[in-house]
Motif scaffolding. Structure first.
Motif, PDB file in Angstrom:
ATOM      1  N   HIS A  36       0.730  -1.109  -0.286  1.00  0.00           N
ATOM      2  CA  HIS A  36       0.093  -0.158  -0.010  1.00  0.00           C
ATOM      3  C   HIS A  36       0.952   1.079   0.115  1.00  0.00           C
ATOM      4  O   HIS A  36       1.916   1.212   0.840  1.00  0.00           O
ATOM      5  N   ALA A  38       1.413   5.111   0.620  1.00  0.00           N
ATOM      6  CA  ALA A  38       0.935   6.216   1.447  1.00  0.00           C
ATOM      7  C   ALA A  38       1.600   7.439   1.255  1.00  0.00           C
ATOM      8  O   ALA A  38       2.965   7.489   1.710  1.00  0.00           O
ATOM      9  N   ARG A  68      -9.681  -1.028   0.633  1.00  0.00           N
ATOM     10  CA  ARG A  68     -10.362   0.136   0.456  1.00  0.00           C
ATOM     11  C   ARG A  68     -11.783  -0.054   0.996  1.00  0.00           C
ATOM     12  O   ARG A  68     -12.297   0.709   1.703  1.00  0.00           O
ATOM     13  N   PHE A  71     -11.526   0.230   4.925  1.00  0.00           N
ATOM     14  CA  PHE A  71     -11.633   1.670   5.096  1.00  0.00           C
ATOM     15  C   PHE A  71     -12.718   2.339   5.096  1.00  0.00           C
ATOM     16  O   PHE A  71     -13.358   3.138   6.047  1.00  0.00           O
ATOM     17  N   ASN A  72     -13.697   2.083   3.795  1.00  0.00           N
ATOM     18  CA  ASN A  72     -15.081   2.596   3.744  1.00  0.00           C
ATOM     19  C   ASN A  72     -15.917   2.369   4.861  1.00  0.00           C
ATOM     20  O   ASN A  72     -16.863   3.030   5.341  1.00  0.00           O
ATOM     21  N   MET A  76     -14.253   6.176   6.090  1.00  0.00           N
ATOM     22  CA  MET A  76     -13.436   7.016   5.603  1.00  0.00           C
ATOM     23  C   MET A  76     -13.691   7.502   4.069  1.00  0.00           C
ATOM     24  O   MET A  76     -12.962   8.501   3.659  1.00  0.00           O
ATOM     25  N   ASN A  77     -14.844   6.874   3.489  1.00  0.00           N
ATOM     26  CA  ASN A  77     -14.876   7.331   2.248  1.00  0.00           C
ATOM     27  C   ASN A  77     -13.852   7.340   1.275  1.00  0.00           C
ATOM     28  O   ASN A  77     -13.494   8.415   0.507  1.00  0.00           O
ATOM     29  N   GLN A  78     -13.234   6.423   1.185  1.00  0.00           N
ATOM     30  CA  GLN A  78     -11.777   6.378   0.248  1.00  0.00           C
ATOM     31  C   GLN A  78     -12.087   5.869  -1.011  1.00  0.00           C
ATOM     32  O   GLN A  78     -12.351   4.409  -1.176  1.00  0.00           O
ATOM     33  N   GLN A  79     -12.213   6.520  -2.183  1.00  0.00           N
ATOM     34  CA  GLN A  79     -12.551   5.971  -3.448  1.00  0.00           C
ATOM     35  C   GLN A  79     -11.384   5.620  -4.180  1.00  0.00           C
ATOM     36  O   GLN A  79     -11.510   4.879  -5.110  1.00  0.00           O
ATOM     37  N   GLN A  80     -10.058   6.380  -3.873  1.00  0.00           N
ATOM     38  CA  GLN A  80      -8.982   6.154  -4.704  1.00  0.00           C
ATOM     39  C   GLN A  80      -7.931   5.544  -3.821  1.00  0.00           C
ATOM     40  O   GLN A  80      -7.871   5.973  -2.577  1.00  0.00           O
ATOM     41  N   MET A  81      -7.156   4.541  -4.396  1.00  0.00           N
ATOM     42  CA  MET A  81      -5.966   4.083  -3.536  1.00  0.00           C
ATOM     43  C   MET A  81      -4.793   3.722  -4.322  1.00  0.00           C
ATOM     44  O   MET A  81      -4.890   3.235  -5.391  1.00  0.00           O
ATOM     45  N   GLU A  93      -9.339   2.840  -8.823  1.00  0.00           N
ATOM     46  CA  GLU A  93      -9.925   3.897  -8.910  1.00  0.00           C
ATOM     47  C   GLU A  93     -11.675   3.365  -9.133  1.00  0.00           C
ATOM     48  O   GLU A  93     -11.883   2.318  -9.053  1.00  0.00           O
TER      49      GLU A  93
END
Length: 127
Positions: A36, A38, A68, A71-72, A76-81, A93
């Motif tokens: 991952h 960061a 992802r 996390f959501n 966290m509402n993470q859409q991209q990683m 994406e």
């Protein structure tokens, strides 16, 4: 007018020359390790080992997608990683998973999202 254009052009070329001197960030080449990526406050990247003994890039992409989703679920509402696998960068994406040799290089689509949000190899699902 010509001198103004010449100054703007000189500044543009100087900017490109400095940008060209930047050493591109490379993904780790460790065999079978899914990372991952960061971003840090100082602009550098930190590579966190996510899984070992991962057989291929598709499984690493699925591991990143699972991260992802977890996390959501925590809000966290993470859409991209961004991740990495054996010298390649993986970009999670909304449309799917893209792979590239560098952070700023051209990307190709490795996995697409199906209608219900799952990941599939492009062309595996009917239109």
């Amino acid at each position: 007018m010509k001198t103004k254009f010449a100054i703007i052009a000189a500044v543009g070329f100087a900017t490109l020359a400095v940008a060209g001197c930047e050493k591109p960030v490379e993904a780790p080449y460790d065999t079978g390790v899914c990372w991952h990526v960061a971003p840090q406050k100082d602009g550098k990247l930190k590579f966190n080992s996510l899984a070992k003994n991962v057989p291929n890039v598709e499984n690493c992409a699925a591991t990143l997608e699972g991260m992802r989703i977890r996390f959501n679920r925590m809000g966290m509402n993470q859409q991209q990683m961004v991740g990495a696998y054996q010298g390649n960068f993986l970009f999670v994406e909304r449309e799917g998973i893209f792979v590239s040799r560098g952070l700023k290089s051209g990307r190709y689509l490795a996995l697409v999202r199906t209608g219900d949000g799952r990941l599939a190899v492009p062309g595996a699902m009917p239109q």
